[in-house]
Design a protein around this motif. Structure first.
Motif, mmCIF file in Angstrom:
data_model
loop_
_atom_site.group_PDB
_atom_site.id
_atom_site.type_symbol
_atom_site.label_atom_id
_atom_site.label_comp_id
_atom_site.label_asym_id
_atom_site.label_seq_id
_atom_site.Cartn_x
_atom_site.Cartn_y
_atom_site.Cartn_z
ATOM 1 N N THR A 2 5.606 4.535 -7.801
ATOM 2 C CA THR A 2 5.910 3.177 -7.356
ATOM 3 C C THR A 2 7.374 2.843 -7.643
ATOM 4 O O THR A 2 8.021 3.469 -8.480
ATOM 5 C CB THR A 2 5.020 2.144 -8.070
ATOM 6 O OG1 THR A 2 5.394 2.068 -9.454
ATOM 7 C CG2 THR A 2 3.540 2.527 -7.957
ATOM 8 N N ASN B 170 2.288 -5.061 3.315
ATOM 9 C CA ASN B 170 2.855 -3.781 2.927
ATOM 10 C C ASN B 170 4.104 -3.540 3.776
ATOM 11 O O ASN B 170 4.146 -3.896 4.946
ATOM 12 C CB ASN B 170 1.807 -2.686 3.177
ATOM 13 C CG ASN B 170 2.333 -1.292 2.985
ATOM 14 O OD1 ASN B 170 2.957 -0.724 3.882
ATOM 15 N ND2 ASN B 170 2.075 -0.727 1.820
ATOM 16 N N GLN C 7 10.546 -4.685 -1.969
ATOM 17 C CA GLN C 7 9.535 -5.414 -2.741
ATOM 18 C C GLN C 7 9.581 -6.914 -2.446
ATOM 19 O O GLN C 7 8.534 -7.564 -2.359
ATOM 20 C CB GLN C 7 9.764 -5.190 -4.235
ATOM 21 C CG GLN C 7 9.430 -3.787 -4.720
ATOM 22 C CD GLN C 7 9.593 -3.674 -6.226
ATOM 23 O OE1 GLN C 7 10.650 -3.985 -6.767
ATOM 24 N NE2 GLN C 7 8.539 -3.253 -6.901
ATOM 25 N N LYS D 92 3.420 6.468 -3.848
ATOM 26 C CA LYS D 92 2.174 5.794 -3.492
ATOM 27 C C LYS D 92 2.408 4.542 -2.650
ATOM 28 O O LYS D 92 1.449 3.923 -2.185
ATOM 29 C CB LYS D 92 1.432 5.407 -4.772
ATOM 30 C CG LYS D 92 1.090 6.585 -5.672
ATOM 31 C CD LYS D 92 0.518 6.094 -6.999
ATOM 32 C CE LYS D 92 0.274 7.251 -7.949
ATOM 33 N NZ LYS D 92 -0.186 6.790 -9.292
ATOM 34 N N GLU D 93 3.677 4.166 -2.488
ATOM 35 C CA GLU D 93 4.001 2.962 -1.745
ATOM 36 C C GLU D 93 5.352 3.159 -1.070
ATOM 37 O O GLU D 93 6.106 4.070 -1.436
ATOM 38 C CB GLU D 93 4.040 1.756 -2.674
ATOM 39 C CG GLU D 93 5.114 1.824 -3.744
ATOM 40 C CD GLU D 93 5.047 0.663 -4.724
ATOM 41 O OE1 GLU D 93 3.978 0.021 -4.830
ATOM 42 O OE2 GLU D 93 6.061 0.401 -5.400
#
Length: 388
Positions: free
Chosen positions: A147, A184, A175, A243-244
């Motif tokens: 992340t 997302n 973010q 993961k993002e």
């Protein structure tokens, strides 16, 4: 002197590079240039080749950051730290104790979206800045963080707004976008950037899309600075294990897709930004102290992809480094560019009415033969467009 095409063909034939694809357009529709160079019996490069863009992702995330300002979800100059607790807690590094323990102090200034967009928020990169690397080693941060918070849980290097350091700040912009939209970053980009421009070969997660993954080319590596390149499908990439979405380094795209964004910004068609917002990208955005810091670093521009003459006419726009004077050989005032770790490169020159993308997948970064090709390509675009 050899033309760009002659230089590129020679470089490919002699294993100096594995392949190159370039696209350039002008505002008047007179220049529509596309050319690919691939080794005989080697990996095929073309307009639809998918590249790991690394820091060329920053332009897309910067545009998306301006979009949420347009939507009234946030302003450029309000404090973003209430949205980003992991960033809010970071203090300013002032040194290290004899035992290696970091010495820090609390920041006094807020951190704004404008500062994040212009790398003037106090952040740094561990692979570029020794102090951050030392802090990361002390804190034992994981090398393959999943992340953004994990990857950049480090420290500030100066008071926000009072310096310039190329950094992870665009990952933080990603973010911010997620926080204010509730989406997302991949979904937001697809709906608001890639979709409107028809960029159907672009994603943060190439492995999830067989049609995109199948067109990725291996990373070529030059282990000996004077030796030939070697292609390797096993070379780990920066996004391994994420993961993002990482807005500053995570996007995969094709040169054809990337040109759609460059051309939209060149002709100011308002497909992704209103004219008044897009204009901000091509205007100086740094504070006086931050610009002074950037100009000091421009005295030795070995941290930049491409060639930069010592004109002292540089600032940061939104999305890339900005020329803010008229002393350059052919770049006009308002010219914007940036590149990525595997040496791809883009530029937009609204005053000259040209834009271009140079696609390659070769490590290490700042590869001298590749930089020569980039310079030759860029100059040839201006020539072909009649702007020299």
């Amino acid at each position: 002197m050899a033309t760009f095409e002659e230089q590129a063909a020679s470089a490919v034939a002699n294993d100096v590079v594995a392949g190159v694809v370039v696209i350039a357009k002008d505002k008047d529709g007179k220049l529509d240039y596309s050319k690919s160079f691939s080794r005989k019996n080697g990996t095929v490069y073309n307009e639809d080749t998918v590249l790991a863009l690394a820091s060329m992702s920053k332009l897309m995330t910067s545009v998306a950051g301006l979009q949420v300002v347009e939507k009234g979800l946030i302003t450029l100059d309000e404090d973003v730290t209430p949205l980003l607790p992991s960033l809010a807690k970071q203090e300013i590094l002032t040194g290290f104790a004899d035992d290696g323990t970091p010495i820090t102090r609390k920041r006094q200034n807020p951190i704004t979206l404008r500062q994040l967009l212009t790398h003037s928020a106090g952040l740094g990169y561990p692979f570029m800045h020794e102090e951050v690397a030392k802090f990361v080693a002390w804190k034992k941060l994981p090398p393959n963080a999943g992340t953004v918070d994990e990857a950049f849980d480090a420290v500030l290097l100066y008071e926000p707004g009072e310096g310039y350091l190329y950094s992870s700040s665009i990952d933080r912009v990603g973010q911010v976008i997620e926080k204010v939209t509730g989406q997302n970053l991949e979904d937001y980009m697809r709906q608001n950037l890639w979709g409107p421009l028809g960029m159907d070969s672009t994603t943060f997660f190439a492995a999830k899309y067989p049609n995109i993954q199948a067109r990725r080319v291996p990373t070529a590596i030059r282990r000996d600075p004077k030796g030939p390149i070697i292609e390797s499908s096993d070379e780990p990439w920066y996004t391994a294990g994420v993961k993002e979405p990482f807005g500053g380094q995570g996007i995969f795209s094709s040169p054809a897709d990337y040109m759609k964004l460059l051309y939209s910004l060149l002709v100011d068609d308002e497909k992704v930004l209103k004219k008044e917002t897009a204009a901000l990208m091509f205007q100086p955005q740094l504070s006086p102290k931050a610009k002074e810091s950037l100009l000091e670093k421009m005295k030795k521009p070995d941290w930049l992809i491409g060639k930069y003459t010592p004109t002292n006419e540089y600032d940061w726009g939104v999305g890339g480094i900005l020329v803010d004077g008229d002393k350059h050989e052919f770049r006009r005032e308002g010219y914007l560019n940036w590149g990525g770790a595997a040496n791809p490169f883009w530029f937009i020159d609204r005053a000259a009415g040209v834009c271009g993308v140079f696609g390659i997948q070769l490590l290490p970064i700042f590869d001298p033969p590749t930089e020569d090709l980039i310079a030759a390509f860029e100059k040839e675009v201006y020539q072909k467009a009649g702007k020299l």
